[in-house]
Design a protein around this motif. Structure first.
Motif, mmCIF file in Angstrom:
data_model
loop_
_atom_site.group_PDB
_atom_site.id
_atom_site.type_symbol
_atom_site.label_atom_id
_atom_site.label_comp_id
_atom_site.label_asym_id
_atom_site.label_seq_id
_atom_site.Cartn_x
_atom_site.Cartn_y
_atom_site.Cartn_z
ATOM 1 N N SER A 31 0.843 -1.194 0.000
ATOM 2 C CA SER A 31 0.000 0.000 0.000
ATOM 3 C C SER A 31 0.878 1.244 0.000
ATOM 4 O O SER A 31 1.937 1.287 0.630
ATOM 5 C CB SER A 31 -1.007 0.016 1.157
ATOM 6 N N THR A 32 0.409 2.214 -0.779
ATOM 7 C CA THR A 32 1.131 3.475 -0.931
ATOM 8 C C THR A 32 0.103 4.589 -0.973
ATOM 9 O O THR A 32 -1.108 4.338 -1.018
ATOM 10 C CB THR A 32 1.956 3.493 -2.234
ATOM 11 N N ILE A 33 0.613 5.810 -0.978
ATOM 12 C CA ILE A 33 -0.265 6.961 -1.092
ATOM 13 C C ILE A 33 0.386 7.909 -2.108
ATOM 14 O O ILE A 33 1.614 8.028 -2.135
ATOM 15 C CB ILE A 33 -0.461 7.578 0.312
ATOM 16 N N SER A 34 -0.435 8.521 -2.941
ATOM 17 C CA SER A 34 0.139 9.410 -3.955
ATOM 18 C C SER A 34 0.473 10.761 -3.322
ATOM 19 O O SER A 34 0.035 11.060 -2.203
ATOM 20 C CB SER A 34 -0.848 9.592 -5.113
ATOM 21 N N SER A 35 1.203 11.577 -4.057
ATOM 22 C CA SER A 35 1.607 12.868 -3.476
ATOM 23 C C SER A 35 0.392 13.752 -3.201
ATOM 24 O O SER A 35 0.457 14.651 -2.371
ATOM 25 C CB SER A 35 2.613 13.576 -4.374
ATOM 26 N N LYS A 112 -12.891 -1.210 -3.523
ATOM 27 C CA LYS A 112 -13.386 -2.048 -4.631
ATOM 28 C C LYS A 112 -13.262 -3.532 -4.300
ATOM 29 O O LYS A 112 -14.006 -4.362 -4.803
ATOM 30 C CB LYS A 112 -12.620 -1.736 -5.915
ATOM 31 N N ALA A 113 -12.280 -3.870 -3.454
ATOM 32 C CA ALA A 113 -12.074 -5.269 -3.068
ATOM 33 C C ALA A 113 -12.744 -5.579 -1.730
ATOM 34 O O ALA A 113 -12.513 -6.640 -1.152
ATOM 35 C CB ALA A 113 -10.572 -5.552 -2.992
ATOM 36 N N GLY A 114 -13.552 -4.639 -1.246
ATOM 37 C CA GLY A 114 -14.251 -4.856 0.031
ATOM 38 C C GLY A 114 -13.334 -4.764 1.231
ATOM 39 O O GLY A 114 -13.616 -5.334 2.284
ATOM 40 N N LEU A 115 -12.230 -4.051 1.069
ATOM 41 C CA LEU A 115 -11.249 -3.950 2.158
ATOM 42 C C LEU A 115 -11.292 -2.577 2.811
ATOM 43 O O LEU A 115 -11.699 -1.600 2.195
ATOM 44 C CB LEU A 115 -9.840 -4.168 1.588
ATOM 45 N N GLU A 116 -10.820 -2.547 4.036
ATOM 46 C CA GLU A 116 -10.684 -1.267 4.737
ATOM 47 C C GLU A 116 -9.221 -1.065 5.095
ATOM 48 O O GLU A 116 -8.493 -2.030 5.350
ATOM 49 C CB GLU A 116 -11.473 -1.305 6.047
ATOM 50 N N GLY A 117 -8.835 0.195 5.137
ATOM 51 C CA GLY A 117 -7.472 0.508 5.563
ATOM 52 C C GLY A 117 -7.488 1.016 6.985
ATOM 53 O O GLY A 117 -8.501 1.535 7.455
ATOM 54 N N GLU A 118 -6.376 0.819 7.668
ATOM 55 C CA GLU A 118 -6.257 1.429 8.995
ATOM 56 C C GLU A 118 -4.931 2.179 9.060
ATOM 57 O O GLU A 118 -3.979 1.834 8.372
ATOM 58 C CB GLU A 118 -6.418 0.408 10.125
ATOM 59 N N PRO A 119 -4.896 3.239 9.880
ATOM 60 C CA PRO A 119 -3.706 4.092 9.879
ATOM 61 C C PRO A 119 -2.447 3.343 10.313
ATOM 62 O O PRO A 119 -2.497 2.443 11.146
ATOM 63 C CB PRO A 119 -4.040 5.188 10.895
ATOM 64 N N SER A 120 -1.328 3.737 9.720
ATOM 65 C CA SER A 120 -0.033 3.230 10.162
ATOM 66 C C SER A 120 0.482 4.163 11.250
ATOM 67 O O SER A 120 -0.096 5.221 11.488
ATOM 68 C CB SER A 120 0.932 3.208 8.972
ATOM 69 N N PRO A 125 0.954 5.668 4.271
ATOM 70 C CA PRO A 125 0.082 4.678 3.622
ATOM 71 C C PRO A 125 -0.685 3.835 4.649
ATOM 72 O O PRO A 125 -0.156 3.506 5.718
ATOM 73 C CB PRO A 125 1.054 3.805 2.820
ATOM 74 N N LEU A 126 -1.909 3.485 4.288
ATOM 75 C CA LEU A 126 -2.757 2.696 5.193
ATOM 76 C C LEU A 126 -2.323 1.243 5.188
ATOM 77 O O LEU A 126 -1.759 0.755 4.209
ATOM 78 C CB LEU A 126 -4.212 2.786 4.732
ATOM 79 N N ARG A 127 -2.652 0.546 6.278
ATOM 80 C CA ARG A 127 -2.439 -0.900 6.357
ATOM 81 C C ARG A 127 -3.733 -1.598 5.980
ATOM 82 O O ARG A 127 -4.814 -1.023 6.150
ATOM 83 C CB ARG A 127 -2.068 -1.299 7.785
ATOM 84 N N VAL A 128 -3.645 -2.832 5.474
ATOM 85 C CA VAL A 128 -4.858 -3.573 5.134
ATOM 86 C C VAL A 128 -5.435 -4.156 6.416
ATOM 87 O O VAL A 128 -4.795 -4.995 7.081
ATOM 88 C CB VAL A 128 -4.566 -4.714 4.127
ATOM 89 N N LYS A 129 -6.645 -3.720 6.762
ATOM 90 C CA LYS A 129 -7.293 -4.218 7.974
ATOM 91 C C LYS A 129 -7.509 -5.726 7.854
ATOM 92 O O LYS A 129 -7.948 -6.206 6.811
ATOM 93 C CB LYS A 129 -8.629 -3.507 8.157
ATOM 94 N N GLY A 130 -7.216 -6.451 8.914
ATOM 95 C CA GLY A 130 -7.423 -7.903 8.908
ATOM 96 C C GLY A 130 -6.194 -8.692 8.517
ATOM 97 O O GLY A 130 -6.155 -9.908 8.698
ATOM 98 N N ALA A 131 -5.177 -8.028 7.966
ATOM 99 C CA ALA A 131 -3.945 -8.758 7.623
ATOM 100 C C ALA A 131 -3.192 -9.067 8.917
ATOM 101 O O ALA A 131 -3.195 -8.261 9.847
ATOM 102 C CB ALA A 131 -3.079 -7.937 6.676
ATOM 103 N N PRO A 132 -2.537 -10.231 8.974
ATOM 104 C CA PRO A 132 -1.904 -10.638 10.234
ATOM 105 C C PRO A 132 -0.633 -9.853 10.580
ATOM 106 O O PRO A 132 -0.279 -9.735 11.751
ATOM 107 C CB PRO A 132 -1.570 -12.114 9.998
ATOM 108 N N ILE A 133 0.041 -9.333 9.555
ATOM 109 C CA ILE A 133 1.317 -8.632 9.763
ATOM 110 C C ILE A 133 1.371 -7.445 8.811
ATOM 111 O O ILE A 133 0.936 -7.555 7.646
ATOM 112 C CB ILE A 133 2.520 -9.571 9.469
ATOM 113 N N HIS A 134 1.886 -6.325 9.310
ATOM 114 C CA HIS A 134 2.121 -5.161 8.439
ATOM 115 C C HIS A 134 3.536 -4.666 8.681
ATOM 116 O O HIS A 134 3.938 -4.524 9.844
ATOM 117 C CB HIS A 134 1.173 -4.005 8.763
ATOM 118 N N LEU A 135 4.233 -4.370 7.595
ATOM 119 C CA LEU A 135 5.582 -3.817 7.693
ATOM 120 C C LEU A 135 5.553 -2.388 7.171
ATOM 121 O O LEU A 135 5.289 -2.165 5.983
ATOM 122 C CB LEU A 135 6.558 -4.654 6.847
ATOM 123 N N GLU A 136 5.767 -1.439 8.057
ATOM 124 C CA GLU A 136 5.818 -0.034 7.627
ATOM 125 C C GLU A 136 7.232 0.224 7.103
ATOM 126 O O GLU A 136 8.216 -0.056 7.794
ATOM 127 C CB GLU A 136 5.507 0.893 8.802
#
Ligand SMILES: Cc1cc2nc3c(=O)[nH]c(=O)nc-3n(C[C@H](O)[C@H](O)[C@H](O)COP(=O)(O)O)c2cc1C
Length: 205
Positions: A31-35, A112-120, A125-136
């Protein structure tokens, strides 16, 4: 059988088997975020850890399907200096696949994929909610690779992991238990695997 890259068809292969040889490959859900603040998410299976002290990862992009050259994840990582890798569990496999859709630059794949992001914590960039591990990750550098496809570009994008989120549910007695979340990996062609069985071996020394 011996063949040189590019001549697989002469040896009876219906599709280039190269990616099937290097399998399973972990999937970095980048996940990324544009300028201008638009969220972006896409899976990359040319993804791996490259060192652990400090922890660093890479993902490799084969170039945009249109004539923009680079894919959105690379453009955003390079321009903002940040990305997040979420790890794909078996439960989120379908949603992960959905996020590979090619949307116009600036359109967010997550809803569009039915996913939610949560703040890092340390990056935007947002993290994928529900994923077991996130690497910032903080972007380090991009390395251009050779490319046989005319008008396309191959790149490797490196980042340093500066923050790690782990779902406590996947930790058992102080160790991560992959059989709880069954990480999804890419094989060749359209094939995938999920790790649900592990074995251990001690090193000789
Ligand atoms: C499991 C999976 C793995 C993928 N791995 C890669 C990869 O390693 N490199 C790549 O360029 N595209 C890969 N793709 C395709 C990208 O996800 C797709 O082109 C996506 O639209 C890129 O999005 P972006 O432009 O927002 O970065 C993969 C797709 C799937 C479903």
């Amino acid at each position: 059988m011996f063949y040189k890259p590019g001549s697989h068809r002469e040896n009876g292969f219906k599709r280039d088997p190269f990616k099937a040889f290097i399998s399973p490959r972990p999937i970095g859900w980048i996940s990324t975020i544009s300028s201008n603040g638009k969220n972006n998410l896409a899976p990359y299976s040319f993804f791996n850890a490259v060192c652990s002290d400090p922890p660093c990862v890479m993902f490799a992009s084969g170039g945009s399907p249109d004539d923009r050259g680079k894919k959105d994840s690379q453009v955003n990582a390079e321009t903002t200096g940040e990305f997040v890798c979420s790890i794909v569990s078996y439960q989120q496999r379908e949603a992960m696949n959905q996020t590979s859709i090619h949307l116009p630059y600036g359109e967010d794949e997550m809803p569009k994929a039915g996913l939610e992001g949560e703040p890092s914590r340390l990056v935007k960039p947002l993290r994928v909610k529900g994923a077991p591990i996130h690497l910032e990750c903080k972007y380090m550098q991009s390395v251009q690779m050779p490319c046989w496809r005319e008008g396309k570009e191959n790149w490797v994008i490196f980042g340093e992991v500066v923050g790690i989120h782990v779902d406590p549910k996947i930790v058992k007695d102080g160790f991560v238990d992959v059989t709880i979340y069954k990480p999804v990996s890419r094989l060749g062609y359209m094939e995938y695997s999920a790790t649900d069985e592990v074995f251990q071996m001690d090193r000789p020394d």
